[in-house]
Design an enzyme around this catalytic site. Sequence first.
Site, PDB file in Angstrom:
ATOM      1  N   ARG A 177      -2.904  60.183  -2.797  1.00 57.03           N
ATOM      2  CA  ARG A 177      -3.625  60.231  -4.079  1.00 57.03           C
ATOM      3  C   ARG A 177      -4.050  61.664  -4.361  1.00 57.03           C
ATOM      4  O   ARG A 177      -4.007  62.133  -5.485  1.00 57.03           O
ATOM      5  CB  ARG A 177      -4.821  59.306  -4.046  1.00 57.03           C
ATOM      6  CG  ARG A 177      -4.543  57.892  -4.509  1.00 57.03           C
ATOM      7  CD  ARG A 177      -3.421  57.189  -3.759  1.00 57.03           C
ATOM      8  NE  ARG A 177      -3.285  55.799  -4.151  1.00 57.03           N
ATOM      9  CZ  ARG A 177      -3.986  54.806  -3.604  1.00 57.03           C
ATOM     10  NH1 ARG A 177      -4.825  55.045  -2.608  1.00 57.03           N
ATOM     11  NH2 ARG A 177      -3.828  53.576  -4.047  1.00 57.03           N
ATOM     12  N   GLU A 346      -1.281  44.718  -1.798  1.00 55.31           N
ATOM     13  CA  GLU A 346      -1.432  44.748  -3.246  1.00 55.31           C
ATOM     14  C   GLU A 346      -0.124  44.766  -4.047  1.00 55.31           C
ATOM     15  O   GLU A 346      -0.016  45.452  -5.059  1.00 55.31           O
ATOM     16  CB  GLU A 346      -2.310  45.949  -3.657  1.00 55.31           C
ATOM     17  CG  GLU A 346      -3.688  45.870  -3.043  1.00 55.31           C
ATOM     18  CD  GLU A 346      -4.639  46.980  -3.473  1.00 55.31           C
ATOM     19  OE1 GLU A 346      -5.813  46.675  -3.688  1.00 55.31           O
ATOM     20  OE2 GLU A 346      -4.215  48.149  -3.603  1.00 55.31           O
ATOM     21  N   TYR A 437     -15.131  51.597   4.691  1.00 55.17           N
ATOM     22  CA  TYR A 437     -14.492  52.309   3.591  1.00 55.17           C
ATOM     23  C   TYR A 437     -15.329  53.521   3.217  1.00 55.17           C
ATOM     24  O   TYR A 437     -16.374  53.406   2.590  1.00 55.17           O
ATOM     25  CB  TYR A 437     -14.259  51.362   2.399  1.00 55.17           C
ATOM     26  CG  TYR A 437     -12.881  50.753   2.475  1.00 55.17           C
ATOM     27  CD1 TYR A 437     -12.384  50.347   3.715  1.00 55.17           C
ATOM     28  CD2 TYR A 437     -12.061  50.636   1.369  1.00 55.17           C
ATOM     29  CE1 TYR A 437     -11.108  49.834   3.831  1.00 55.17           C
ATOM     30  CE2 TYR A 437     -10.780  50.117   1.477  1.00 55.17           C
ATOM     31  CZ  TYR A 437     -10.311  49.716   2.714  1.00 55.17           C
ATOM     32  OH  TYR A 437      -9.053  49.216   2.830  1.00 55.17           O
ATOM     33  N   PHE A 438     -14.819  54.679   3.599  1.00 53.53           N
ATOM     34  CA  PHE A 438     -15.585  55.900   3.379  1.00 53.53           C
ATOM     35  C   PHE A 438     -15.369  56.469   1.974  1.00 53.53           C
ATOM     36  O   PHE A 438     -15.868  57.537   1.653  1.00 53.53           O
ATOM     37  CB  PHE A 438     -15.255  56.939   4.462  1.00 53.53           C
ATOM     38  CG  PHE A 438     -15.867  56.619   5.809  1.00 53.53           C
ATOM     39  CD1 PHE A 438     -16.564  55.438   6.024  1.00 53.53           C
ATOM     40  CD2 PHE A 438     -15.757  57.516   6.862  1.00 53.53           C
ATOM     41  CE1 PHE A 438     -17.134  55.143   7.264  1.00 53.53           C
ATOM     42  CE2 PHE A 438     -16.325  57.246   8.101  1.00 53.53           C
ATOM     43  CZ  PHE A 438     -17.007  56.054   8.307  1.00 53.53           C
ATOM     44  N   ASP A 439     -14.619  55.726   1.124  1.00 52.96           N
ATOM     45  CA  ASP A 439     -14.571  56.141  -0.287  1.00 52.96           C
ATOM     46  C   ASP A 439     -15.725  55.499  -1.061  1.00 52.96           C
ATOM     47  O   ASP A 439     -15.853  55.687  -2.263  1.00 52.96           O
ATOM     48  CB  ASP A 439     -13.219  55.799  -0.940  1.00 52.96           C
ATOM     49  CG  ASP A 439     -12.843  54.328  -0.854  1.00 52.96           C
ATOM     50  OD1 ASP A 439     -13.415  53.594  -0.010  1.00 52.96           O
ATOM     51  OD2 ASP A 439     -11.962  53.896  -1.629  1.00 52.96           O
ATOM     52  N   TRP A 487      -9.819  56.543   1.248  1.00 48.51           N
ATOM     53  CA  TRP A 487      -8.887  56.565   0.111  1.00 48.51           C
ATOM     54  C   TRP A 487      -9.298  57.723  -0.782  1.00 48.51           C
ATOM     55  O   TRP A 487     -10.494  57.992  -0.948  1.00 48.51           O
ATOM     56  CB  TRP A 487      -8.952  55.231  -0.638  1.00 48.51           C
ATOM     57  CG  TRP A 487      -8.562  54.099   0.256  1.00 48.51           C
ATOM     58  CD1 TRP A 487      -9.397  53.228   0.880  1.00 48.51           C
ATOM     59  CD2 TRP A 487      -7.236  53.759   0.677  1.00 48.51           C
ATOM     60  NE1 TRP A 487      -8.679  52.359   1.659  1.00 48.51           N
ATOM     61  CE2 TRP A 487      -7.350  52.657   1.553  1.00 48.51           C
ATOM     62  CE3 TRP A 487      -5.965  54.266   0.409  1.00 48.51           C
ATOM     63  CZ2 TRP A 487      -6.241  52.061   2.155  1.00 48.51           C
ATOM     64  CZ3 TRP A 487      -4.869  53.667   1.002  1.00 48.51           C
ATOM     65  CH2 TRP A 487      -5.011  52.580   1.857  1.00 48.51           C
ATOM     66  N   GLU A 489      -8.550  58.591  -4.159  1.00 49.78           N
ATOM     67  CA  GLU A 489      -8.435  58.638  -5.629  1.00 49.78           C
ATOM     68  C   GLU A 489      -9.427  59.634  -6.224  1.00 49.78           C
ATOM     69  O   GLU A 489      -9.109  60.382  -7.144  1.00 49.78           O
ATOM     70  CB  GLU A 489      -8.718  57.262  -6.243  1.00 49.78           C
ATOM     71  CG  GLU A 489      -7.630  56.234  -6.038  1.00 49.78           C
ATOM     72  CD  GLU A 489      -7.907  55.349  -4.833  1.00 49.78           C
ATOM     73  OE1 GLU A 489      -8.596  55.814  -3.889  1.00 49.78           O
ATOM     74  OE2 GLU A 489      -7.442  54.205  -4.817  1.00 49.78           O
TER      75      GLU A 489
HETATM   76  C1  TNX Z   1      -7.383  49.151  -2.005  1.00 48.77           C
HETATM   77  S1  TNX Z   1      -7.251  49.088   1.039  1.00 48.77           S
HETATM   78  C2  TNX Z   1      -6.242  49.762  -1.501  1.00 48.77           C
HETATM   79  C3  TNX Z   1      -6.025  51.201  -1.766  1.00 48.77           C
HETATM   80  C4  TNX Z   1      -7.091  51.777  -2.649  1.00 48.77           C
HETATM   81  C5  TNX Z   1      -8.439  51.255  -2.220  1.00 48.77           C
HETATM   82  C6  TNX Z   1      -9.611  51.838  -2.949  1.00 48.77           C
HETATM   83  C7  TNX Z   1      -5.780  48.895   0.644  1.00 48.77           C
HETATM   84  C8  TNX Z   1      -4.917  48.406   1.678  1.00 48.77           C
HETATM   85  N1  TNX Z   1      -5.394  49.161  -0.614  1.00 48.77           N
HETATM   86  O1  TNX Z   1      -4.746  51.383  -2.321  1.00 48.77           O
HETATM   87  O2  TNX Z   1      -7.035  53.149  -2.538  1.00 48.77           O
HETATM   88  O3  TNX Z   1      -8.467  49.859  -2.404  1.00 48.77           O
HETATM   89  O4  TNX Z   1     -10.787  51.551  -2.257  1.00 48.77           O
END
Ligand code: TNX
Length: 776
Positions: A177, A346, A437-439, A487, A489
């Site tokens: 990202r 996803e 989740y450190f984002d 993550w 973004e």
């Molecule tokens: C979900 S965690 C995602 C990432 C995104 C994140 C944002 C995961 C396996 N997929 O593609 O960056 O949420 O928190």
Amino acid sequence: MSVFRKLVVLALIAITWSCEEKKVNKTFTEEEIAVIPKPAQLTLAEGSFQFGDDTKIVISDAAQKEMISGFLSKFKNAAGWDLEVSEKAPKADFVKLVVDENLEEEAYKLDVNSDRVIISAKGNAGFLYGLETLRQLLPVSIESADKIGDTAWVIPNLIITDQPRYKYRGLMLDVSRHFFEIDYLKETIDRLAMLKMNVLHLHLVDDQGWRIEIKKYPKLTEFGAWRVDQEDKHWDGREETSPDEKGTYGGFYTQDELKDLVAYAATKNVEIIPEIEMPAHVTSAIAAYPELSCHERPVGVPSGGVWPITDIYCAGKEHTFEFLENVLLEVMEIFPSKYIHVGGDEATKTNWATCPHCKQRMQTEGLKNVEELQSYFITRMERFINKNGKRLIGWDEILEGGIAPEATVMSWRGVAGGVEAAKQGHDVIMTPGSHAYFDHYQGPQNEEPLAWGGYTPLSKVYTFDPLVEGMTDEEAKHVLGGQANLWSEQIKTTDHSEYMIFPRLAALSETLWSPKKSRNWEDFSSRIETMFKRYDLMDINYAKSSYLVMEDVKIDMETKEVSVELKNEYTDADIRYTLNDAKLTDNATKYTEPLIINKTTEIHASLFKDDKPVGVPFNTTVEFHKAVGKDVTFKEIYNEQYQGEGKFGMVNTLRGTKNFHDGHWQAWLAKGMEAVVDLGEEMPIHEVILGTLENQGPGIYFPTAVKVYVSNDGKTYKEVGVEKRAFAKNPSFDLKDFKITFDEQSVRYVKVVAESMKTLPNGGDVWLFVDEIVIN
Ligand code: TNX
């Protein structure tokens, strides 16, 4: 120079030297030992060992030279000494590495007395960790890049016997990202090793950038690694780009750079696990080679958020698998790790349902639905990976439609996927969004740099446990450990990346390394202060969010007064405050009990350390109004996911932040809100304010209209005003007060109606978020 002058000079050097080298014999207390992660067993003794420029490092074989170089360079920088390395121990004043085959792979024993230090381990991993502990026993100034004058380099006499609770202790960096240079990855590896973490998971592929050179498919990095630069816009507000626009933002790692990185990591006992996403999160690859998708349409590399992800690899065409196998062959050449991560998360499989190749595949393989087709996809890739002597890891979605036989699951949507996988006999790495989740934000959102959402402060990370209550022993054995995911973004710079990682990684490291029974937040939060000093000297841009003061507001139902509790993540924190115009520097009062507020009041507060305010100050205005503590009834109650502070949530003076998870918001899904406030008796009012939030990424939209009605009997209402707001695309997060004013009138009941769009033209959820009904 004459002989005499030479003698004088020598004598002077000797005097200066002996001044610098003051002999210190100190007995330490437990509180002075601030090693993170906390060693499994530590027995403190009287006295100390002092390093001098004569101290020898005694190794048992020449191969250990490289491993100790990091430790030697610390002394070189901070003390200005080149400590001598030898293979033979002198009588005293040495640090000796002794091989002990009976110890586990990463375990070590550290034995310090006033004469010498002995580190025993089976091999390099243990020695490295012994040296990292030694480093954290030394005064913090050992982290200094410049020579420090008058430090006595003493460490306590003690015996430490230490080994990890979990064998997998990881951090994931999303380099897709936003792209991060190799040098930053190397620095991160050093910092992982300092915390005895042993995995760096690199998320090398995602929609917005392909980051690894693949010789057979050069377009992956020629095109897939670059996107149109829209860095000035919010991630979810970036425009779609066409395939012929030239990408200028991005970057990639060459195979040589990655091999060098892998070798570097190995010297720090860090394994790099590459993630090559499939079948979704791959628009960058499809932009380079459109034939990999079902529809084969040319697409651009997206500059920002893509949701839902429908441009995915075609699961029907043989070509897709041939491509992925060739890619993985090159990947496996670079990364010696036991694991290959294939993502798997996803995927929106709408194209698969209509693609003739995919339909054909489902028919020949006897697959009932697209979930089973994903399972086929991953299982087939797993066979290939296993055949090459490696093991597959995937995100927990790989459980859907049947999991590949040998797969290891990375559980991110909570821990449920991990529990299920362990039940089915699969290995598991826990990385739940809630703790790892450190984002996510780590402090009140209004004070923090932009994050993805969520709220995961230091103290919450510290409560992480990969072991889930109720797991059987057999299932627990499948839990390999845990990992933090960053993550990226919203993370464009190394400064911001450091801010999100530290100090939370220190908390995580202790949950994965130290025995569960030694977990103690108070103890950790005092040790983290020492770590902050190290981070200062190491020039790490760590977050000081744990210093932030937070409020907890309650309403006294009888008196209708507001009580404001001030608190902080630290237990027994020294919080001081002032009210209204008084500045914090004036004469702040030490906070001891909740403040009782019955008129509009400004509160200024801060955490104090050594009588000085630290961190970002806390400022709030408790806006007292006529509805405070009054009865509120809703036509339809708020959604159970967002209940704010419950019954009085709308009338407690507490306003929400831009973080919709902050606990102040009440929300309705796909419907509007209708609330009636009973003021208890008739009283004159002239204004109603409704606080709302918009964050269109996760589907939160402002109301399209807010209407206010008044009544004296609670049955017949008359409209007194309305404020409308037409829908508009909004890439950022915004707070908005709908303010309805009218001629003053005496009323008892106030009805507030907030209208919602309910649905979007292209589908998707519409949430309505409200934090307060203010009546004046
Ligand atoms: C979900 S965690 C995602 C990432 C995104 C994140 C944002 C995961 C396996 N997929 O593609 O960056 O949420 O928190």
